[in-house]
Design an enzyme around this catalytic site. Structure first.
Site, PDB file in Angstrom:
ATOM      1  N   ARG A 175      27.254  23.188  20.846  1.00 47.37           N
ATOM      2  CA  ARG A 175      28.597  23.613  20.436  1.00 47.37           C
ATOM      3  C   ARG A 175      29.603  23.529  21.587  1.00 47.37           C
ATOM      4  O   ARG A 175      30.457  24.397  21.750  1.00 47.37           O
ATOM      5  CB  ARG A 175      28.557  25.030  19.838  1.00 47.37           C
ATOM      6  CG  ARG A 175      27.648  25.164  18.623  1.00 47.37           C
ATOM      7  CD  ARG A 175      28.049  24.224  17.501  1.00 47.37           C
ATOM      8  NE  ARG A 175      27.125  24.308  16.386  1.00 47.37           N
ATOM      9  CZ  ARG A 175      26.091  23.473  16.179  1.00 47.37           C
ATOM     10  NH1 ARG A 175      25.882  22.464  17.020  1.00 47.37           N
ATOM     11  NH2 ARG A 175      25.291  23.613  15.149  1.00 47.37           N
ATOM     12  N   SER A 225      28.644  28.705   9.977  1.00 45.79           N
ATOM     13  CA  SER A 225      27.976  29.692  10.832  1.00 45.79           C
ATOM     14  C   SER A 225      29.010  30.318  11.759  1.00 45.79           C
ATOM     15  O   SER A 225      29.654  29.608  12.534  1.00 45.79           O
ATOM     16  CB  SER A 225      26.870  29.019  11.654  1.00 45.79           C
ATOM     17  OG  SER A 225      25.877  28.490  10.806  1.00 45.79           O
ATOM     18  N   GLU A 295      31.338  31.259  17.141  1.00 47.25           N
ATOM     19  CA  GLU A 295      31.457  29.801  17.167  1.00 47.25           C
ATOM     20  C   GLU A 295      32.855  29.412  16.690  1.00 47.25           C
ATOM     21  O   GLU A 295      33.376  28.362  17.043  1.00 47.25           O
ATOM     22  CB  GLU A 295      30.381  29.201  16.256  1.00 47.25           C
ATOM     23  CG  GLU A 295      30.275  27.711  16.252  1.00 47.25           C
ATOM     24  CD  GLU A 295      29.106  27.246  15.405  1.00 47.25           C
ATOM     25  OE1 GLU A 295      29.328  26.498  14.436  1.00 47.25           O
ATOM     26  OE2 GLU A 295      27.946  27.623  15.728  1.00 47.25           O
TER      27      GLU A 295
END
Length: 299
Positions: A175, A225, A295
């Site tokens: 990420r 997510s 995130e």
């Protein structure tokens, strides 16, 4: 903003500029505060012209893609949001190499790869974001991630200088990419794929989409997510084991379907989501000593 708009109208249509724009209409959470101005260029040439104007005017601005991993707070954004999407989605193929502009949706890109009998993007077929956003955060799913297929990225910096970087200069990790630090805007991406059998590629895409639709709350507003995966753990399992599945704050909820998702039940405001995030973080830290990092980009 009025003078800035006049300057921009030399290069872009008036219907591509929105003042006091409701960013809930442009993000997958389906809620968000206003941006002072939203600009939606419909070609690479228009994007470059808009960026030139914003630099000349020393305007505060940010760039976004499809809005699938971003949340604007109630305060909104007191600058210009440049949305890269439709019109910035041209794509070409040569052999097993695809070059695509950053605004193309991953769903369309993976379908194009299938049509070219190229394998490697099956993991991305259900990710709702754009290519630029996917590279920015090195998006991944079902065992695949962008760093496995990206060979080169074209970007532009704050001085208007364009640069091509090979994959080994992109700092692609979980990420993360170099673009999170250098502030450059992704314009296009070259992808190196493998030749494959269309029947097998299509079957894998179908399997991934079925898995996504059966295990994720795709019918509700969310950003996928919500938390990064902590090393040695899975965020969703920690949240569920902490007894937080289904926890609701205002119109936001830890999904009953997948505890790794925070969803908008239909009436959420950004502060509901942020307050729920804080409860989840505090509870998981207290119970398991693990700090969950979002995130999602919170603007």
């Amino acid at each position: 903003m009025t003078e800035l708009k006049k300057h921009l109208l030399n290069y872009i249509d008036e219907n591509a500029i929105t003042l006091d724009a409701d960013m809930g209409k442009h993000t997958s959470f389906r809620c968000g505060g206003p941006a002072a101005m939203l600009v939606q260029p419909d070609s690479l040439a228009q994007l470059l012209a808009v960026l030139d104007v914003l630099r000349d005017e020393k305007s505060k601005f940010m760039v976004m893609g499809n809005g699938s991993n971003i949340l604007f707070t109630e305060k909104g954004y007191d600058g210009v949001v440049v949305k890269v999407g439709k019109g910035m989605d041209r794509i070409t193929c040569s052999g097993n190499t695809i070059y695509a502009e950053s605004g193309i949706l991953l769903s369309a890109l993976s379908k194009y790869a299938l049509d070219q009998k190229l394998s490697g993007l099956e993991f991305a077929c259900g990710i709702p974001g754009s290519l630029g956003g996917a590279v920015f955060m090195n998006a991944g799913a079902y065992g695949g991630e962008m760093k496995n297929v990206v060979s080169m990225v074209s970007s532009i910096n704050s001085y208007g200088i364009m640069k091509d970087r090979p994959a080994d200069k992109l700092d692609l990790s979980y990420r993360h990419s170099i673009f999170m630090e250098n502030g450059e805007i992704i314009l296009g991406v070259r992808l190196k794929l493998d030749e494959g059998l269309p029947s097998l590629i299509e079957a894998k895409m179908k399997e991934n989409n079925q898995q996504r639709n059966s295990k994720q709350p795709v019918h509700l507003g969310s950003a996928g997510s919500f938390f990064k995966r902590p090393e040695g753990y899975f965020a969703g399992k920690l949240i569920e084991d902490a007894g937080l599945k289904g926890l609701t704050v205002g119109g936001a909820q830890v999904s009953k379907m997948h505890a790794g998702f925070i969803v908008n039940l239909g009436s959420a405001v950004p502060s509901d989501i942020i307050n729920l995030m804080a409860v989840v973080q505090e509870t998981v830290l207290d119970k398991f000593g693990v700090k969950l990092e979002p995130e999602v980009r919170i603007i």
